[in-house]
Design a protein around this motif. Structure first.
Motif, mmCIF file in Angstrom:
data_model
loop_
_atom_site.group_PDB
_atom_site.id
_atom_site.type_symbol
_atom_site.label_atom_id
_atom_site.label_comp_id
_atom_site.label_asym_id
_atom_site.label_seq_id
_atom_site.Cartn_x
_atom_site.Cartn_y
_atom_site.Cartn_z
ATOM 1 N N THR A 151 0.828 -1.210 0.000
ATOM 2 C CA THR A 151 0.000 0.000 0.000
ATOM 3 C C THR A 151 0.862 1.261 0.000
ATOM 4 O O THR A 151 0.566 2.218 -0.715
ATOM 5 N N ARG A 152 1.935 1.275 0.781
ATOM 6 C CA ARG A 152 2.812 2.450 0.818
ATOM 7 C C ARG A 152 3.474 2.657 -0.544
ATOM 8 O O ARG A 152 3.598 3.771 -1.016
ATOM 9 N N THR A 153 3.882 1.568 -1.175
ATOM 10 C CA THR A 153 4.503 1.676 -2.494
ATOM 11 C C THR A 153 3.487 2.196 -3.504
ATOM 12 O O THR A 153 3.792 3.099 -4.299
ATOM 13 N N ARG A 154 2.289 1.676 -3.465
ATOM 14 C CA ARG A 154 1.219 2.136 -4.375
ATOM 15 C C ARG A 154 0.941 3.631 -4.181
ATOM 16 O O ARG A 154 0.817 4.381 -5.142
ATOM 17 N N GLY A 194 -0.162 -5.363 -9.844
ATOM 18 C CA GLY A 194 0.397 -4.186 -10.497
ATOM 19 C C GLY A 194 1.296 -3.332 -9.619
ATOM 20 O O GLY A 194 1.867 -2.355 -10.088
ATOM 21 N N VAL A 195 1.427 -3.688 -8.343
ATOM 22 C CA VAL A 195 2.264 -2.900 -7.435
ATOM 23 C C VAL A 195 3.542 -3.677 -7.162
ATOM 24 O O VAL A 195 3.522 -4.761 -6.574
ATOM 25 N N SER A 196 4.657 -3.104 -7.623
ATOM 26 C CA SER A 196 5.967 -3.712 -7.414
ATOM 27 C C SER A 196 7.017 -2.611 -7.410
ATOM 28 O O SER A 196 6.711 -1.434 -7.659
ATOM 29 N N SER A 197 8.243 -2.985 -7.190
ATOM 30 C CA SER A 197 9.352 -2.032 -7.227
ATOM 31 C C SER A 197 9.498 -1.405 -8.610
ATOM 32 O O SER A 197 10.106 -0.341 -8.750
ATOM 33 N N GLN A 198 8.942 -2.042 -9.609
ATOM 34 C CA GLN A 198 8.997 -1.511 -10.976
ATOM 35 C C GLN A 198 8.376 -0.114 -11.054
ATOM 36 O O GLN A 198 8.827 0.725 -11.827
ATOM 37 N N LEU A 199 7.350 0.152 -10.245
ATOM 38 C CA LEU A 199 6.721 1.478 -10.246
ATOM 39 C C LEU A 199 7.730 2.558 -9.864
ATOM 40 O O LEU A 199 7.764 3.631 -10.466
ATOM 41 N N ILE A 200 8.526 2.277 -8.853
ATOM 42 C CA ILE A 200 9.554 3.229 -8.429
ATOM 43 C C ILE A 200 10.621 3.331 -9.513
ATOM 44 O O ILE A 200 11.004 4.432 -9.930
ATOM 45 N N TYR A 201 11.081 2.192 -9.966
ATOM 46 C CA TYR A 201 12.117 2.118 -11.003
ATOM 47 C C TYR A 201 11.750 2.980 -12.211
ATOM 48 O O TYR A 201 12.552 3.769 -12.706
ATOM 49 N N ASP A 230 6.838 9.639 -5.056
ATOM 50 C CA ASP A 230 7.622 10.307 -4.015
ATOM 51 C C ASP A 230 8.886 9.508 -3.685
ATOM 52 O O ASP A 230 9.948 10.095 -3.454
ATOM 53 N N PHE A 231 8.755 8.185 -3.654
ATOM 54 C CA PHE A 231 9.953 7.348 -3.464
ATOM 55 C C PHE A 231 10.948 7.609 -4.589
ATOM 56 O O PHE A 231 12.139 7.778 -4.354
ATOM 57 N N ALA A 232 10.458 7.633 -5.811
ATOM 58 C CA ALA A 232 11.339 7.859 -6.960
ATOM 59 C C ALA A 232 12.007 9.226 -6.865
ATOM 60 O O ALA A 232 13.205 9.354 -7.142
ATOM 61 N N ASP A 233 11.268 10.235 -6.462
ATOM 62 C CA ASP A 233 11.851 11.570 -6.316
ATOM 63 C C ASP A 233 12.964 11.566 -5.265
ATOM 64 O O ASP A 233 14.038 12.129 -5.482
ATOM 65 N N SER A 234 12.715 10.947 -4.122
ATOM 66 C CA SER A 234 13.717 10.900 -3.049
ATOM 67 C C SER A 234 14.934 10.088 -3.466
ATOM 68 O O SER A 234 16.075 10.507 -3.249
#
Length: 156
Positions: free
Chosen positions: A66-69, A100-107, A74-78
């Protein structure tokens, strides 16, 4: 008052908050429990002040689906404040996966030009052995801290 003085004199700091695990002329390894974008940004800014002339790499394990979603941008920005980012899979804690929620979203949202990798946790040690580093910070509230002794052996 005396008890407080004694406590302050013997206080070693909070575990996994900007915790230096290895510090040599060649390599620095830190561990930080930061698992929210604002915490990550502050840790990175502090590291950048200390090591402005060195390449800074983070190994980040997102905590919770949920936090990643909710915060992947914001994770990517930081994390984009770094030179290099290695993402592992999400630490689920108490949650079930969300489609659909994985580290790929940040990547996919890291700034262009940043060195970036997705590496399954099971392959992390072998991956680290193939690279060279200057400053590395292990970020997240998951279980990556358990890998620190092996990471030290590989990097040292």
């Amino acid at each position: 008052d005396e008890e407080i003085r004694q406590g302050m004199a013997s206080f070693g700091g909070v575990d996994r908050r900007f915790d230096f695990r290895l510090k040599t002329d060649r390599l620095v390894l830190l561990s930080d429990y930061a698992h929210h974008p604002a915490e990550i940004a502050q840790s990175v800014k502090s590291i950048r002040e200390l090591y402005s002339d060195r390449k800074i790499t983070a190994i980040f394990q997102p905590h919770l689906y949920t936090r990643t979603r909710d915060f992947y941008k914001d994770f990517a920005d930081s994390l984009s404040l770094l030179d290099e980012v290695i993402l592992t899979e999400i630490y689920p804690a108490r949650e079930e996966p969300i489609p659909g929620v994985s580290s790929q979203l940040i990547y996919d949202n890291l700034r262009p030009g940043i060195e970036k990798y997705i590496c399954p946790k099971k392959d992390l040690l072998n991956f680290l052995a193939t690279k060279s580093f200057q400053v590395v910070i292990v970020l997240g509230a998951g279980d990556l801290d358990n890998y620190i002794p092996e990471i030290i052996k590989i990097l040292h």
